[in-house]
Design an enzyme around this catalytic site. Structure first.
Site, PDB file in Angstrom:
ATOM      1  N   GLY A 176      10.494  66.734  29.318  1.00  0.00           N
ATOM      2  CA  GLY A 176      10.334  66.954  27.886  1.00  0.00           C
ATOM      3  C   GLY A 176      11.615  66.717  27.121  1.00  0.00           C
TER       4      GLY A 176
ATOM      5  CB  SER B  55       3.769  56.139  33.407  1.00  0.00           C
ATOM      6  OG  SER B  55       3.803  54.969  32.644  1.00  0.00           O
TER       7      SER B  55
ATOM      8  CG  ASN C 176      18.086  57.095  38.455  1.00  0.00           C
ATOM      9  OD1 ASN C 176      18.826  56.126  38.660  1.00  0.00           O
ATOM     10  ND2 ASN C 176      18.386  58.321  38.819  1.00  0.00           N
ATOM     11  CB  ALA C 177      12.889  56.534  34.179  1.00  0.00           C
TER      12      ALA C 177
ATOM     13  N   GLY D 122      12.785  60.908  18.184  1.00  0.00           N
ATOM     14  CA  GLY D 122      12.420  59.985  19.258  1.00  0.00           C
ATOM     15  C   GLY D 122      13.636  59.249  19.755  1.00  0.00           C
TER      16      GLY D 122
ATOM     17  CD  GLU E  13      11.855  56.162  30.677  1.00  0.00           C
ATOM     18  OE1 GLU E  13      13.101  56.149  30.725  1.00  0.00           O
ATOM     19  OE2 GLU E  13      11.157  57.050  31.174  1.00  0.00           O
TER      20      GLU E  13
END
Ligand code: FAD
Ligand code: FAD
Lengths: 247, 307, 390
Positions: free
Chosen positions: C133, C94, C244-245, C140, C366
């Site tokens: 952020g 993470s 990407n994450a 959410g 994510e």
């Protein structure tokens, strides 16, 4: 400014299972090949020496194409001159042949200091360092476990414990495990290593004077035995010495 | 065939392995010549049975160990044929240099030797053996304690020669053997204690045996958890270190599966435990059913005899 | 126990020499520096600073970015890095995901030349840490309705609002904050020390305990005009970072799964019940073979996705599928491994329960598992079902 040659050998990962098939260790079953551990200490020492006082390093390996990996790994740590010696006809070179082709490559590199491991993790011989030194007319300090880059002394075992020695150059130093932490590569180094050129050389190793007869698996251990009472201790110690050959 | 032995010495005497070298030469039917650096051990050597000749090789070069200088001096004094030494750091160094000088091959750490010359030496740290034959001259070093030693009763002639060699190594400082403790991950012999040791002070008994043979001292988790002086770095097992020594001696350890996970691949396992039902005996090559209080003193003295 | 990463189809043989060297570098580091310390880090609830330093030294932060001190590795290499890090701990991965994909990437893609020069080289070495952020207490899964807003005050912007669940928040030197400027989502760089900005840490997590999670609070937070990311407007900004994450997570989850599989296999072989190793019982073998099956499929998915990332033929839905699937199977594998370990499985002696708890977060962040289902559902049917208003 010192010119150092580091001898690196590729060996099966020391955790690998070694199986003998058809009278020969089955290298095709080895999935992971690594730089012989003592050689890594030699390389680390060379990197530290060059960091402290300048100079450059040539990494030399003797081995087939897969051995390029040990040179690439060295390149990822910043070694720029890489030499692999090989001839596809070579199989089971004897100590003389190995030493003479290595000595030739070392001369070519112009090195006045040669670092290598005290022995390789596969053949476990420990002949290469001193043998190469003899051919080069160089001094050799064996089984060095610590060194000081600034004062240029080496710590070697002695009957009394250990001793710090200095040595005239040219010299060959064979390393055992040292206190130094082995450095890790980084991404930048790895990307540089991609560009690093490996100089492939071949040479005439002459004829082998040793007839290779084959490999065998070590004798099976006899089944475990249990002995009653402390009176059996001398017998067990005797077995450890004569049967197990570990004392 | 001619065999020249480079005597291995310890202090001012012959090292026990020198007699084993003579024994190996005798088994080939050869009366070897022994070369003694600076004459050390020459008297004793001439009394070893089966020795052909003892040559004290004197020279300034023998005051410091320098494999290159020693090889030069020995080379000039030695005959043709086989140059034999012990597979110690110095022995390997000197014999490989003499071989390189003579352009003959060298085989180190030989454990069987027969006419021919056929020999076997371990490779891959003993995970396999290699058999080779050399018909001509060569250098050989033998592994200590693998050949029967020659006894007394010889009366070989002695001579002295003067030789020289170029010493390129200078000793700056001798450092006494540090009583620094070996780490279990580096040691070829490990002696581990468990809860059965009773208290941490009793580990001193293990340390004193370990020191004599260059062994490391390990521990079971029960010992590490119970006693502060026994650090986690000594713990062998699933949540400690995984070790793979030639010899693992478990003292007062029951042999829980988690302990076995860290040491069962040791080449040889010795267990000392007072409980004949202890699971450690299932994996032990040599199990001794005894309290450590009785067994350890005998173990210490027997091992001391080997040194 | 020497770690053998399960690779049934020898998928790593598809990696380049460079990618393999990167793999070995990270794997060795995790083995030597992370695993011995991870339990302590979790119980203290800290991310050890030396890991930040090492990640920077190894040069794996922002791995697939090029220029400004970033290495420009392939996405495949980035995936491999995530996999090896997460085999250690999801919190470690993470950290790297947030730094590289969520903080460095938007500056690299949408930042001004000055912003890139100012931040990226130091972020690549780990000297500067960034956070991302987006999520708010009340928003959410639907960040588009966020309430954090920016006002143009002529010579500066004024930020007001709050972000929640922000990885690395408290320990960051800068935050990439998404806020509405005249109703349009824009990215802003907020630096620690900016007036009106604070980042209190959220405590009490049962998951990702070695990762720092924080609130970001903006109370009339004043930032200079040159801190807006000029290159993007709308949700496209945060979503391109998330792509990407999420890609990295699809690889990372496999690392956690491989670790659990390895532990379960070793344990099953050594644990004797009813006189036999439990590995000899069919029910246990069935579990192990299911794990192997799912990991192997996940590896093929991840590899093919990486190829697509590298050659540009990917669409976001490809990433949704891989993130959703691989986290899902990793979590199931962790639970199954926990079962195989019996009571031992709940101890911190084994990695199992830690991975299991971590993966619960990974399933949610994510894009939750179901949000990815909805993304795929929209792709299949052409009908979005996130909201009731069609
Ligand atoms: C998740 C987990 C991980 C673990 N990891 C490890 C690990 O890494 N390493 C580890 O070692 N353990 C580990 N354990 C603990 C393991 O299960 C055992 O509890 C531990 O190994 C027992 O240590 P011991 O053999 O010293 O003690 P005991 O089991 O108490 O055995 C002591 C033995 O000493 C003998 N004895 C007593 N007095 C004498 C005497 N005077 N002379 C000779 N023998 C005597 C007894 O007969 C007995 O067999 C782990 C356990 C768990 C649950
Ligand atoms: C440890 C951790 C670290 C995080 N780090 C970051 C960070 O660095 N930066 C950041 O911006 N955010 C971060 N997050 C926040 C994360 O991205 C959000 O938690 C996530 O987007 C889900 O939002 P939520 O928790 O508000 O859940 P909600 O959106 O409230 O979802 C709750 C449940 O409702 C379901 N749901 C929601 N909408 C629908 C729908 N339309 N149809 C069907 N089901 C629906 C979801 O699938 C879920 O099961 C982090 C979270 C965690 C746990």
């Amino acid at each position: 400014m010192v010119e150092i040659a580091v001898l690196l050998k590729q060996v099966p990962d020391t955790n690998a299972k070694i199986a003998v098939v058809g009278g020969r260790v089955d290298e095709s079953a080895v999935t992971s090949w690594v730089t012989s551990p003592y050689d890594e200490y030699a390389l680390e020492a060379a990197l530290q020496l060059v960091e402290a006082g300048g100079g450059s390093i040539t990494a030399i390996t003797l081995g087939p194409m897969r051995a390029d990996k040990v040179l690439k790994d060295a390149a990822a740590l910043g070694v720029t001159k890489l030499v692999r010696i090989w001839n596809d006809e070579w199989l089971d070179l004897d100590s003389n042949q190995v030493q003479s082709v290595l000595a030739e490559a070392i001369k070519e590199s112009g090195a006045d200091l040669v670092f290598c491991g005290k022995q390789s993790a596969d053949r476990n011989q420990g002949s290469t360092g001193p043998g190469v030194a003899e051919i080069l007319g160089a001094a050799c300090v064996v089984e060095v476990s610590d060194f000081n880059a600034a004062e240029q002394f080496y710590l070697r075992p002695a009957a009394s414990g250990s001793e710090k020695v200095t040595v005239n150059y040219p010299a060959v130093i064979t390393f055992t495990k040292t206190e130094s932490e082995l450095r890790r590569p980084n991404v930048r180094g790895i990307m540089m290593s991609k560009k690093a050129q490996i100089n492939l050389v071949s040479s005439d190793a002459g004829a082998s004077q040793v007839t290779f007869k084959g490999h065998t698996s070590p004798a099976e251990k006899p089944p475990g035995k249990t002995f009653e009472g402390s009176d059996s201790v001398p017998e067990v110690v005797g077995l450890l010495r004569d049967e197990a050959k570990v004392l | 065939m001619e065999i020249t032995i480079i005597a291995e010495t310890q202090g001012n005497q012959l090292h026990a392995v020198t007699r084993q070298l003579v024994g190996a030469a005798s088994s080939l039917g050869v009366s070897p010549t022994i070369l003694c650096a600076g004459g050390v051990g020459a008297d004793e050597a001439s009394g070893i049975s089966g020795v052909g000749k003892v040559l004290s090789v004197n020279g300034d070069c023998f005051s410091t160990f320098d494999g290159g200088a020693w090889a030069t001096a020995f080379d000039a004094a030695a005959g043709e044929g086989v140059i034999m030494g012990a597979a110690t750091a110095q022995g390997r160094d000197v014999v490989s240099r003499i071989a390189a000088r003579r352009n003959i091959p060298v085989v180190q750490d030989v454990v069987t030797l027969s006419d021919g010359l056929n020999m076997t030496h371990p490779i891959y740290s003993g995970k396999a053996m290699q058999d080779v034959t050399i018909s001509g001259s060569c250098g050989i070093t033998l592994r200590a304690n693998t050949f029967s030693p020659a006894g007394d009763g010889g009366s070989a002639e002695s001579a002295t020669v003067q030789q020289s060699g170029d010493v390129k190594i200078a000793v700056k400082e001798a450092i006494a053997k540090a009583s620094e403790r070996l780490d279990v991950s580096d040691a070829d012999i490990i002696i581990s204690g468990g809860r059965g040791m009773g208290n941490p002070e009793n580990f001193d008994k293990l340390y004193s045996i370990a020191e004599g043979v260059g062994a490391a001292v390990g521990a079971s988790r029960a010992a590490v958890d119970a006693w502060d002086p026994i650090p986690h770095s000594m713990q062998v097992g699933q949540t400690g270190k995984t070790v793979n020594p030639s010899l693992y001696i478990a003292v007062g350890i029951s042999g829980a599966i988690q302990h076995l996970a860290g040491m069962r691949t040791s080449k040889y396992i010795v267990a000392i435990n007072k409980d004949p039902e202890a699971p450690i005996f299932k994996v032990a090559d040599y199990g001794i059913v005894s309290t450590w209080e009785e067994a350890l003193p005998i173990l210490a003295s027997e091992i001391a005899k080997l040194q | 126990m020497v770690y053998e990463a399960l690779d049934f189809y020898d998928i790593d043989s598809q990696l380049t020499e460079e990618e393999l060297m990167v793999r070995d570098m990270v794997r060795d580091w995790v083995e030597e520096e992370v695993l011995p310390k991870i339990e302590e880090a979790c119980s203290e609830g800290v991310f050890p600073d030396e890991w930040r330093v090492s990640l920077g030294e190894m040069g794996v932060l922002g791995a697939p970015l090029e220029g400004y001190g970033c290495p420009g590795l392939s996405y495949t290499a980035y995936g491999v890095i995530c996999r090896e890090l997460e085999r250690g701990d999801s919190g470690l991965r993470s950290f790297a995901s947030v730094q590289g994909s969520l903080a460095m990437y938007p500056i690299w893609d949408f930042g001004s030349e000055e912003q890139k020069q100012k931040y990226l080289p130091k972020m690549a070495t780990g000297e500067l840490i960034g956070c991302f952020g987006l999520t708010e207490p009340d928003y959410g899964s639907n960040p588009g309705d966020m309430v954090t807003r920016a006002e143009d005050k002529g010579d500066h912007y004024l930020l007001n609002g709050a972000k929640m669940w922000i990885t690395n928040g408290t320990t960051s030197d800068l935050a990439v904050v998404w806020a509405k400027l005249e109703g349009v989502i824009r990215g802003f760089i907020v630096e620690t020390g900016d007036e009106g900005y604070s980042a209190p840490e959220m405590k009490g997590k049962h998951s990702l305990k070695a990762s720092v999670t924080s609130e970001l609070v903006f109370q009339d937070c004043k930032i200079p005009k040159d801190r807006i990311l000029p290159g993007v407007k709308g949700l496209k900004g945060p979503f391109s970072c998330l792509n990407n994450a999420r890609f990295g997570i699809s690889w990372g989850a496999l690392g956690a799964a491989q670790a659990c599989f390895h532990s379960a296999k070793e344990y099953a072989l050594s644990r004797i019940q009813f006189d036999q190793p439990i590995a000899s019982y069919q029910l246990v073998q069935n579990k192990l073979s299911w794990m192997l099956r799912e990991i192997t499929k996940g590896q093929l998915l991840a590899l093919e996705l990486a190829r697509k990332k590298d050659n540009g033929s990917w669409i976001p839905e490809h990433i949704s599928l891989a993130k959703m699937n691989n986290v899902d199977i990793a979590l199931d594998i962790a639970r199954m491994a926990r079962d195989i370990h019996g009571a031992n499985g709940i101890l911190d002696e084994y990695c199992i329960m830690r991975h299991m708890a971590n993966l619960e977060s990974v399933k949610t962040y994510e894009g939750t598992h179901d949000i990815h289902n909805l993304i795929l559902g929209r792709h299949i049917t052409g009908i979005q079902s996130f909201t009731r208003s069609l």
